[in-house]
Design a protein around this motif. Structure first.
Motif, PDB file in Angstrom:
ATOM      1  N   GLY A 183      56.674 -50.740 -13.384  1.00  0.00           N
ATOM      2  CA  GLY A 183      55.938 -49.764 -12.586  1.00  0.00           C
ATOM      3  C   GLY A 183      54.682 -49.282 -13.285  1.00  0.00           C
ATOM      4  N   VAL A 184      54.755 -49.108 -14.611  1.00  0.00           N
ATOM      5  CA  VAL A 184      53.582 -48.660 -15.370  1.00  0.00           C
ATOM      6  C   VAL A 184      52.444 -49.664 -15.238  1.00  0.00           C
ATOM      7  CG1 VAL A 184      52.680 -48.295 -17.706  1.00  0.00           C
ATOM      8  CG2 VAL A 184      54.841 -47.231 -17.023  1.00  0.00           C
ATOM      9  N   VAL A 185      52.753 -50.946 -15.347  1.00  0.00           N
ATOM     10  CA  VAL A 185      51.723 -51.986 -15.235  1.00  0.00           C
ATOM     11  C   VAL A 185      51.059 -51.939 -13.858  1.00  0.00           C
ATOM     12  CG1 VAL A 185      51.285 -54.468 -15.211  1.00  0.00           C
ATOM     13  CG2 VAL A 185      52.789 -53.481 -16.956  1.00  0.00           C
ATOM     14  N   VAL A 186      51.868 -51.800 -12.816  1.00  0.00           N
ATOM     15  CA  VAL A 186      51.321 -51.697 -11.456  1.00  0.00           C
ATOM     16  C   VAL A 186      50.431 -50.461 -11.349  1.00  0.00           C
ATOM     17  CG1 VAL A 186      51.887 -51.329  -9.019  1.00  0.00           C
ATOM     18  CG2 VAL A 186      53.240 -52.926 -10.383  1.00  0.00           C
ATOM     19  N   GLY A 187      50.885 -49.349 -11.902  1.00  0.00           N
ATOM     20  CA  GLY A 187      50.104 -48.111 -11.862  1.00  0.00           C
ATOM     21  C   GLY A 187      48.778 -48.241 -12.587  1.00  0.00           C
ATOM     22  N   VAL A 188      48.773 -48.934 -13.722  1.00  0.00           N
ATOM     23  CA  VAL A 188      47.533 -49.128 -14.478  1.00  0.00           C
ATOM     24  C   VAL A 188      46.524 -49.925 -13.649  1.00  0.00           C
ATOM     25  CG1 VAL A 188      46.488 -50.222 -16.497  1.00  0.00           C
ATOM     26  CG2 VAL A 188      48.633 -48.959 -16.732  1.00  0.00           C
ATOM     27  N   VAL A 189      46.992 -50.962 -12.995  1.00  0.00           N
ATOM     28  CA  VAL A 189      46.093 -51.771 -12.157  1.00  0.00           C
ATOM     29  C   VAL A 189      45.504 -50.917 -11.038  1.00  0.00           C
ATOM     30  CG1 VAL A 189      45.967 -53.714 -10.560  1.00  0.00           C
ATOM     31  CG2 VAL A 189      47.285 -53.925 -12.677  1.00  0.00           C
ATOM     32  N   ILE A 190      46.347 -50.118 -10.389  1.00  0.00           N
ATOM     33  CA  ILE A 190      45.867 -49.239  -9.323  1.00  0.00           C
ATOM     34  C   ILE A 190      44.856 -48.234  -9.866  1.00  0.00           C
ATOM     35  CG2 ILE A 190      46.536 -47.429  -7.692  1.00  0.00           C
ATOM     36  CD1 ILE A 190      49.230 -48.871  -7.387  1.00  0.00           C
ATOM     37  N   GLY A 191      45.183 -47.632 -11.016  1.00  0.00           N
ATOM     38  CA  GLY A 191      44.288 -46.654 -11.616  1.00  0.00           C
ATOM     39  C   GLY A 191      42.940 -47.243 -11.993  1.00  0.00           C
ATOM     40  N   ALA A 192      42.953 -48.457 -12.532  1.00  0.00           N
ATOM     41  CA  ALA A 192      41.706 -49.112 -12.923  1.00  0.00           C
ATOM     42  C   ALA A 192      40.836 -49.403 -11.699  1.00  0.00           C
ATOM     43  CB  ALA A 192      41.997 -50.405 -13.673  1.00  0.00           C
ATOM     44  N   ILE A 193      41.463 -49.812 -10.604  1.00  0.00           N
ATOM     45  CA  ILE A 193      40.710 -50.089  -9.382  1.00  0.00           C
ATOM     46  C   ILE A 193      40.134 -48.809  -8.797  1.00  0.00           C
ATOM     47  CG2 ILE A 193      40.904 -50.896  -6.992  1.00  0.00           C
ATOM     48  CD1 ILE A 193      43.025 -52.895  -7.971  1.00  0.00           C
ATOM     49  N   VAL A 194      40.959 -47.778  -8.717  1.00  0.00           N
ATOM     50  CA  VAL A 194      40.513 -46.498  -8.154  1.00  0.00           C
ATOM     51  C   VAL A 194      39.378 -45.899  -8.972  1.00  0.00           C
ATOM     52  CG1 VAL A 194      41.205 -44.107  -7.695  1.00  0.00           C
ATOM     53  CG2 VAL A 194      42.712 -45.989  -7.040  1.00  0.00           C
ATOM     54  N   SER A 195      39.446 -46.035 -10.295  1.00  0.00           N
ATOM     55  CA  SER A 195      38.414 -45.454 -11.156  1.00  0.00           C
ATOM     56  C   SER A 195      37.034 -46.030 -10.861  1.00  0.00           C
ATOM     57  CB  SER A 195      38.764 -45.692 -12.628  1.00  0.00           C
ATOM     58  OG  SER A 195      38.640 -47.062 -12.974  1.00  0.00           O
ATOM     59  N   GLY A 196      37.006 -47.268 -10.380  1.00  0.00           N
ATOM     60  CA  GLY A 196      35.729 -47.886 -10.055  1.00  0.00           C
ATOM     61  C   GLY A 196      35.041 -47.241  -8.865  1.00  0.00           C
ATOM     62  N   PHE A 197      35.809 -46.488  -8.059  1.00  0.00           N
ATOM     63  CA  PHE A 197      35.254 -45.835  -6.876  1.00  0.00           C
ATOM     64  C   PHE A 197      35.089 -44.327  -7.058  1.00  0.00           C
ATOM     65  CE2 PHE A 197      37.393 -49.675  -5.391  1.00  0.00           C
ATOM     66  CZ  PHE A 197      36.420 -50.250  -4.593  1.00  0.00           C
ATOM     67  N   MET A 198      35.567 -43.792  -8.184  1.00  0.00           N
ATOM     68  CA  MET A 198      35.481 -42.344  -8.417  1.00  0.00           C
ATOM     69  C   MET A 198      34.222 -41.998  -9.183  1.00  0.00           C
ATOM     70  SD  MET A 198      39.410 -41.260  -9.356  1.00  0.00           S
ATOM     71  CE  MET A 198      39.011 -39.516  -9.315  1.00  0.00           C
ATOM     72  N   ASP A 199      33.649 -40.824  -8.890  1.00  0.00           N
ATOM     73  CA  ASP A 199      32.492 -40.378  -9.650  1.00  0.00           C
ATOM     74  C   ASP A 199      32.948 -39.619 -10.895  1.00  0.00           C
ATOM     75  OD1 ASP A 199      33.305 -37.877  -8.747  1.00  0.00           O
ATOM     76  OD2 ASP A 199      31.638 -37.622  -7.351  1.00  0.00           O
ATOM     77  N   ASP A 200      31.985 -39.183 -11.694  1.00  0.00           N
ATOM     78  CA  ASP A 200      32.270 -38.524 -12.961  1.00  0.00           C
ATOM     79  C   ASP A 200      33.086 -37.243 -12.778  1.00  0.00           C
ATOM     80  OD1 ASP A 200      31.369 -38.464 -15.971  1.00  0.00           O
ATOM     81  OD2 ASP A 200      31.054 -36.425 -15.239  1.00  0.00           O
ATOM     82  N   GLN A 201      32.707 -36.432 -11.809  1.00  0.00           N
ATOM     83  CA  GLN A 201      33.407 -35.171 -11.584  1.00  0.00           C
ATOM     84  C   GLN A 201      34.838 -35.401 -11.114  1.00  0.00           C
ATOM     85  OE1 GLN A 201      30.871 -32.806  -8.980  1.00  0.00           O
ATOM     86  NE2 GLN A 201      30.065 -31.724 -10.763  1.00  0.00           N
ATOM     87  N   GLY A 202      35.050 -36.458 -10.333  1.00  0.00           N
ATOM     88  CA  GLY A 202      36.398 -36.773  -9.884  1.00  0.00           C
ATOM     89  C   GLY A 202      37.328 -37.085 -11.041  1.00  0.00           C
ATOM     90  N   LEU A 203      36.859 -37.915 -11.974  1.00  0.00           N
ATOM     91  CA  LEU A 203      37.674 -38.242 -13.148  1.00  0.00           C
ATOM     92  C   LEU A 203      37.943 -37.010 -13.999  1.00  0.00           C
ATOM     93  CD1 LEU A 203      36.288 -41.663 -14.466  1.00  0.00           C
ATOM     94  CD2 LEU A 203      38.452 -41.226 -13.308  1.00  0.00           C
ATOM     95  N   THR A 204      36.923 -36.159 -14.157  1.00  0.00           N
ATOM     96  CA  THR A 204      37.080 -34.942 -14.949  1.00  0.00           C
ATOM     97  C   THR A 204      38.098 -34.012 -14.312  1.00  0.00           C
ATOM     98  OG1 THR A 204      34.768 -35.101 -15.639  1.00  0.00           O
ATOM     99  CG2 THR A 204      35.853 -32.990 -15.998  1.00  0.00           C
ATOM    100  N   ALA A 205      38.043 -33.870 -12.997  1.00  0.00           N
ATOM    101  CA  ALA A 205      38.974 -32.995 -12.288  1.00  0.00           C
ATOM    102  C   ALA A 205      40.410 -33.487 -12.433  1.00  0.00           C
ATOM    103  CB  ALA A 205      38.589 -32.911 -10.811  1.00  0.00           C
TER     104      ALA A 205
END
Length: 278
Positions: free
Chosen positions: A99-121
């Motif tokens: 599950g962790v590996v799947v979550g990391v892949v999802i997180g890496a993909i989502v991060s590509g669409f998030m702006d700086d403030q989103g990641l900080t929040a």
């Protein structure tokens, strides 16, 4: 390199020393709390990049990507130290890793669409919630005895992997309180969290490296979203100090360990929220 021509030699030396101190503290926290050091590295890099005038559009992404890269060697050293002391549970790892590996892949993909403030929040909010949980949760509190079945453990792994990747942390920040709430001994939760840091940091760092390729306004000597200067200065210090932190973890009681963890996370969260509002 023209970027650095605007700063004096004394200022640059101060920056280098700041990064080295960051690595020392991060290494201690990695061994002591199983957090991979990212909970220290991300906010420090974020504020250093702010002070340097790095474009806010990439500031947090570079801080998170660099943090994930530094966690790779640190988590190896910390995991080995905890394994030698018997505080790493292989059965828990077996249940969580898919599950962790799947979550990391999802997180890496989502991060590509998030702006700086989103990641900080995301970073500030999760850090605050975990700090409050650790500070006010009674020792007798538990959700259940041990991890749930395969599906439940898988979902927990996805949550830990996904959020940890977005925060640039090693996984211990989330896995330690979760495992503790399932009556896993604190020192075992810490050692297991350190091992999860490796599982998260490798694919997570690769994801941020790929996402940042070709992006403009990144700091000098940055590959993808991984800054090589921070990596070169922080990693040696974290690798040196992680075993020290692991030894200290076995020398103090679990209650004190929880209190230290909560206080550190709370202070980190406040710094990040302040950065969002300023």
């Amino acid at each position: 390199m023209d970027f650095f021509a605007d700063y004096s030699m004394g200022w640059l030396i101060g920056l280098a020393l700041s990064l080295l101190v960051t690595g020392i503290v991060a290494g201690l926290m990695a061994g002591l709390l199983g957090v991979g050091g990212g909970i220290v590295i991300v906010p420090v890099l974020y504020h250093l990049f702010t002070f340097l005038g790095i474009d806010e559009a990439v500031r947090m992404h570079v801080a998170v990507g660099t943090s994930l890269a530094t966690i790779i060697p640190t988590s190896i050293i910390s995991s080995r130290a905890h394994f030698k002391r018997g505080s790493l549970d292989a059965e828990i790892l077996r249940k969580l890793i898919p599950g962790v590996v799947v979550g990391v892949v999802i997180g890496a993909i989502v991060s590509g669409f998030m702006d700086d403030q989103g990641l900080t929040a995301v970073f500030a909010t999760i850090a605050l919630l975990v700090a409050l949980n650790m500070a006010f949760k009674k020792d007798s509190f538990s959700v259940r005895e041990g991890l749930p079945g395969a599906s439940g453990s898988g979902l927990l792994g996805v949550f830990i992997g996904g959020i940890s990747t977005l925060m640039g942390i090693g996984g211990g920040t989330l896995s330690v309180p979760i495992l503790s709430a399932m009556r896993v001994p604190m020192i075992t939760a810490v050692g297991t969290g350190a091992a999860l840091g490796f599982v998260i940091s490798v694919p997570g760092a690769i994801g941020f490296l790929i996402n940042g390729m070709g992006v403009e306004s990144r700091p000098p000597l940055t590959v993808g979203y991984i800054n090589l200067i921070g990596l070169a200065l922080i990693v040696p210090a974290t690798m040196l100090m992680a075993p020290v932190g692991a030894r200290v973890a076995h020398a103090i009681n679990a209650t004190l360990l929880k209190q230290l963890f909560a206080l550190f996370l709370f202070m980190t969260s406040l710094r990040m929220f302040y950065g969002l509002m300023s």
